[in-house]
Design a protein around this motif. Structure first.
Motif, short mmCIF file in Angstrom:
data_model
loop_
_atom_site.label_atom_id
_atom_site.label_comp_id
_atom_site.label_asym_id
_atom_site.label_seq_id
_atom_site.Cartn_x
_atom_site.Cartn_y
_atom_site.Cartn_z
N LYS A 1 0.86 -1.18 0.00
CA LYS A 1 0.00 0.00 0.00
C LYS A 1 0.89 1.22 0.00
CE LYS A 1 -4.50 -0.90 1.36
NZ LYS A 1 -5.67 -0.18 0.99
N VAL A 2 0.36 2.32 -0.48
CA VAL A 2 1.12 3.57 -0.55
C VAL A 2 0.75 4.42 0.65
CG1 VAL A 2 1.59 5.62 -1.92
CG2 VAL A 2 1.08 3.45 -3.06
N LYS A 3 1.75 4.76 1.46
CA LYS A 3 1.55 5.63 2.62
C LYS A 3 2.73 6.61 2.77
CE LYS A 3 -0.09 7.12 6.59
NZ LYS A 3 -1.02 8.23 6.59
N ARG A 4 3.94 6.05 2.78
CA ARG A 4 5.15 6.87 2.94
C ARG A 4 5.85 6.94 1.59
NH1 ARG A 4 8.14 9.44 6.55
NH2 ARG A 4 10.41 9.23 6.60
N VAL A 5 5.87 8.13 1.00
CA VAL A 5 6.30 8.30 -0.39
C VAL A 5 7.57 9.15 -0.46
CG1 VAL A 5 5.62 9.20 -2.66
CG2 VAL A 5 3.90 8.13 -1.16
N ALA A 6 8.53 8.67 -1.23
CA ALA A 6 9.73 9.45 -1.55
C ALA A 6 9.56 9.97 -2.97
CB ALA A 6 10.97 8.57 -1.45
N VAL A 7 10.06 11.17 -3.21
CA VAL A 7 10.01 11.77 -4.54
C VAL A 7 11.38 12.34 -4.90
CG1 VAL A 7 7.56 12.36 -4.38
CG2 VAL A 7 9.26 14.06 -3.74
N CYS A 8 11.68 12.30 -6.19
CA CYS A 8 12.86 12.98 -6.70
C CYS A 8 12.58 13.35 -8.14
CB CYS A 8 14.11 12.10 -6.62
SG CYS A 8 15.60 13.00 -7.14
N GLY A 9 12.51 14.64 -8.41
CA GLY A 9 12.27 15.11 -9.76
C GLY A 9 13.42 14.74 -10.68
N GLY A 10 13.09 14.53 -11.95
CA GLY A 10 14.12 14.18 -12.92
C GLY A 10 14.46 12.71 -12.83
N ALA A 11 15.73 12.40 -12.75
CA ALA A 11 16.21 11.02 -12.69
C ALA A 11 16.68 10.73 -11.27
CB ALA A 11 17.36 10.82 -13.69
N GLY A 12 15.83 10.06 -10.49
CA GLY A 12 16.16 9.84 -9.08
C GLY A 12 16.20 8.39 -8.65
#
Length: 182
Positions: free
Chosen positions: A91-102
């Motif tokens: 399930k999705v709860k704690r999300v990491a993000v990185c714009g571009g190529a991460g």
């Protein structure tokens, strides 16, 4: 004029256009690419993912979500033409993000308890590493994960100029998608 980038810079100089590019700096700073991306995806209490480089953000969704439902939201929120999704069965709860190529932040995302990483330019073996390590991964494309910062930055600059009573017009360039799915 040995390559297209040098040729472009020469054309700009010949036409009296000054260029200032703070691309990677804008990725890392507060209210930069990754902060705006985290806000756009409604992450609560978003914090820096990589405290050494300043890249990426990690935060919580208000309510847990199925991966498919979250991916549909991401596609709409980023106005992306397509997504590529790797389902680790979480399930999705704690999300990491990185714009571009991460995708190189997969290990950090896992170490900080993320169940999902949203980024762009994910290669097949990187997706394998994420999914088989227990991390959902969403490749929303390089441009869609970076472009949200432009309007945000334009709004902040306009506000500053207005406060100073400066008559400055802000124009946000609209880049044509380089890569298209047909």
């Amino acid at each position: 004029d040995a390559d297209w980038q040098q040729e472009l810079l020469l054309q700009l100089a010949e036409n009296g256009v000054a260029v200032y590019s703070a691309h990677t700096n804008l990725d890392c700073v507060a209210n930069g690419v990754n902060s705006v991306l985290a806000k756009r995806l409604r992450l609560q209490d978003a914090d820096m993912l990589d405290t050494v480089s300043g890249l990426g953000r990690i935060g919580e969704l208000e309510q847990p979500s199925k991966l498919h439902d979250f991916a549909v939201f991401v596609k709409k929120a980023l106005q992306a033409d397509y997504l590529t999704v790797g389902d680790a069965g979480r399930k999705v709860k704690r999300v990491a993000v990185c714009g571009g190529a991460g995708a190189d932040l997969i290990g950090l995302a896992l170490a900080q308890g993320a169940d999902t990483l949203v980024t762009g330019d994910v290669k097949y073996h990187e997706a394998q590493q994420a999914v088989f390590s227990g991390l959902n991964i969403i490749d929303a494309g390089h441009q869609p994960t970076e472009l949200p910062v432009l309007d945000d930055l334009a709004d902040r600059l306009s506000l500053r100029f207005t406060e100073k009573h400066w008559d400055v017009a802000i124009q946000v360039a609209r880049e044509t998608l380089l890569l298209k799915h047909i």
